[in-house]
Design a protein around this motif. Sequence first.
Motif, PDB file in Angstrom:
ATOM      1  N   VAL A 148       0.834  -1.194   0.000  1.00  0.00           N
ATOM      2  CA  VAL A 148       0.000   0.000   0.000  1.00  0.00           C
ATOM      3  C   VAL A 148       0.872   1.250   0.000  1.00  0.00           C
ATOM      4  O   VAL A 148       1.928   1.291   0.641  1.00  0.00           O
ATOM      5  N   ALA A 149       0.425   2.283  -0.719  1.00  0.00           N
ATOM      6  CA  ALA A 149       1.039   3.607  -0.650  1.00  0.00           C
ATOM      7  C   ALA A 149      -0.069   4.649  -0.572  1.00  0.00           C
ATOM      8  O   ALA A 149      -1.105   4.517  -1.242  1.00  0.00           O
ATOM      9  N   VAL A 150       0.141   5.669   0.244  1.00  0.00           N
ATOM     10  CA  VAL A 150      -0.836   6.755   0.407  1.00  0.00           C
ATOM     11  C   VAL A 150      -0.100   8.085   0.224  1.00  0.00           C
ATOM     12  O   VAL A 150       0.132   8.825   1.175  1.00  0.00           O
ATOM     13  N   PRO A 151       0.261   8.416  -1.010  1.00  0.00           N
ATOM     14  CA  PRO A 151       1.116   9.580  -1.234  1.00  0.00           C
ATOM     15  C   PRO A 151       0.435  10.929  -1.032  1.00  0.00           C
ATOM     16  O   PRO A 151       1.098  11.905  -0.671  1.00  0.00           O
ATOM     17  N   SER A 152      -0.878  11.017  -1.264  1.00  0.00           N
ATOM     18  CA  SER A 152      -1.554  12.306  -1.125  1.00  0.00           C
ATOM     19  C   SER A 152      -3.003  12.088  -0.744  1.00  0.00           C
ATOM     20  O   SER A 152      -3.520  10.967  -0.813  1.00  0.00           O
ATOM     21  N   GLY A 178       6.438   8.270  -4.792  1.00  0.00           N
ATOM     22  CA  GLY A 178       7.286   9.450  -4.666  1.00  0.00           C
ATOM     23  C   GLY A 178       6.834  10.569  -5.588  1.00  0.00           C
ATOM     24  O   GLY A 178       6.831  11.751  -5.204  1.00  0.00           O
ATOM     25  N   HIS A 179       6.424  10.217  -6.797  1.00  0.00           N
ATOM     26  CA  HIS A 179       5.943  11.227  -7.758  1.00  0.00           C
ATOM     27  C   HIS A 179       4.689  11.917  -7.242  1.00  0.00           C
ATOM     28  O   HIS A 179       4.604  13.155  -7.238  1.00  0.00           O
ATOM     29  N   TRP A 180       3.690  11.144  -6.821  1.00  0.00           N
ATOM     30  CA  TRP A 180       2.443  11.741  -6.359  1.00  0.00           C
ATOM     31  C   TRP A 180       2.650  12.565  -5.092  1.00  0.00           C
ATOM     32  O   TRP A 180       2.005  13.599  -4.901  1.00  0.00           O
ATOM     33  N   PHE A 181       3.545  12.117  -4.213  1.00  0.00           N
ATOM     34  CA  PHE A 181       3.823  12.877  -2.988  1.00  0.00           C
ATOM     35  C   PHE A 181       4.457  14.219  -3.312  1.00  0.00           C
ATOM     36  O   PHE A 181       4.048  15.257  -2.779  1.00  0.00           O
ATOM     37  N   ARG A 182       5.461  14.210  -4.186  1.00  0.00           N
ATOM     38  CA  ARG A 182       6.160  15.459  -4.515  1.00  0.00           C
ATOM     39  C   ARG A 182       5.262  16.435  -5.262  1.00  0.00           C
ATOM     40  O   ARG A 182       5.460  17.657  -5.167  1.00  0.00           O
ATOM     41  N   ASP A 187      -0.343  21.356   1.366  1.00  0.00           N
ATOM     42  CA  ASP A 187      -0.114  20.412   2.457  1.00  0.00           C
ATOM     43  C   ASP A 187      -0.783  19.063   2.226  1.00  0.00           C
ATOM     44  O   ASP A 187      -0.971  18.297   3.165  1.00  0.00           O
ATOM     45  N   GLN A 188      -1.148  18.748   0.986  1.00  0.00           N
ATOM     46  CA  GLN A 188      -1.953  17.559   0.738  1.00  0.00           C
ATOM     47  C   GLN A 188      -1.138  16.283   0.550  1.00  0.00           C
ATOM     48  O   GLN A 188      -1.709  15.217   0.338  1.00  0.00           O
ATOM     49  N   GLY A 189       0.175  16.354   0.635  1.00  0.00           N
ATOM     50  CA  GLY A 189       0.990  15.152   0.626  1.00  0.00           C
ATOM     51  C   GLY A 189       0.872  14.415   1.951  1.00  0.00           C
ATOM     52  O   GLY A 189       0.755  15.033   3.012  1.00  0.00           O
ATOM     53  N   ILE A 190       0.912  13.093   1.894  1.00  0.00           N
ATOM     54  CA  ILE A 190       0.842  12.293   3.121  1.00  0.00           C
ATOM     55  C   ILE A 190       2.166  11.577   3.365  1.00  0.00           C
ATOM     56  O   ILE A 190       2.853  11.822   4.347  1.00  0.00           O
TER      57      ILE A 190
END
Length: 238
Positions: A148-152, A178-182, A187-190
């Motif tokens: 699981v990943a929760v980038p944003s 990493g792409h979706w987080f960056r 402040d919507q990155g997780i």
Amino acid sequence: MGLFSRRGKRPEPGKQREMSFGHGELDSLRPFVMPPDRLPPGVAEGAPVVMPGLVMATALFTSDRIDFVPVSFMNGLGGTEAVWVRAMCNVENLDGLRVVREACDATREDTELVTLSGDDPFVASRVAVLDWLVGQVHGIPSEYGLIVAVPSWHTLILHVVRGMGVLTALEPMALAAGHWFRNAQSDQGISPDVYFVAHDRRTQRIAYTDADGKVIIDTTGLMGEMLFGPAPHGLALE
């Protein structure tokens, strides 16, 4: 209670507003998954841990506002367990998710990544109802576990482990996270990390991208138990 607006603008620390709760407000409760140090004071204290470094806060979503409910405030709403269950049930009833399925290797079905996205700010927070989510996208539970990943706020990436194709899926998943987080707004990155969730719901961070963009993968610990352990919950790889 401290709050975020939907656009991600953070108010001044300690900003409060008085609230009363009725049936409509209880229907607006949502789980909100974030690192505890990025939540207003009192919100993360006692909140359930859903992934390493991430807790499930409780939010009240009205119009374009997200207001957080401190754990100390929940006794007047029936207690923490009742509030958490209500928030999780509410998010299960939301619609509007966009689902994209893509195999990392076109010749192997067990390399599929499922990317969920949507306009509401609780897409990633559906990780708080992971069993329900897997049932929706996979139909049956995975005996081997999940990646699981929760980038944003608006993105969740899921891989249901079905075989050794998990090893092929890990790097693309870490790069995508990493792409979706960056690229998350304000402040919507997780989190840019990738997590393994074992069949018994123990969790471990297993992959991330370093400062140079290189993917670091950890196949020890819980991940190692799954990869090298015996059936029915291990793949018994050599």
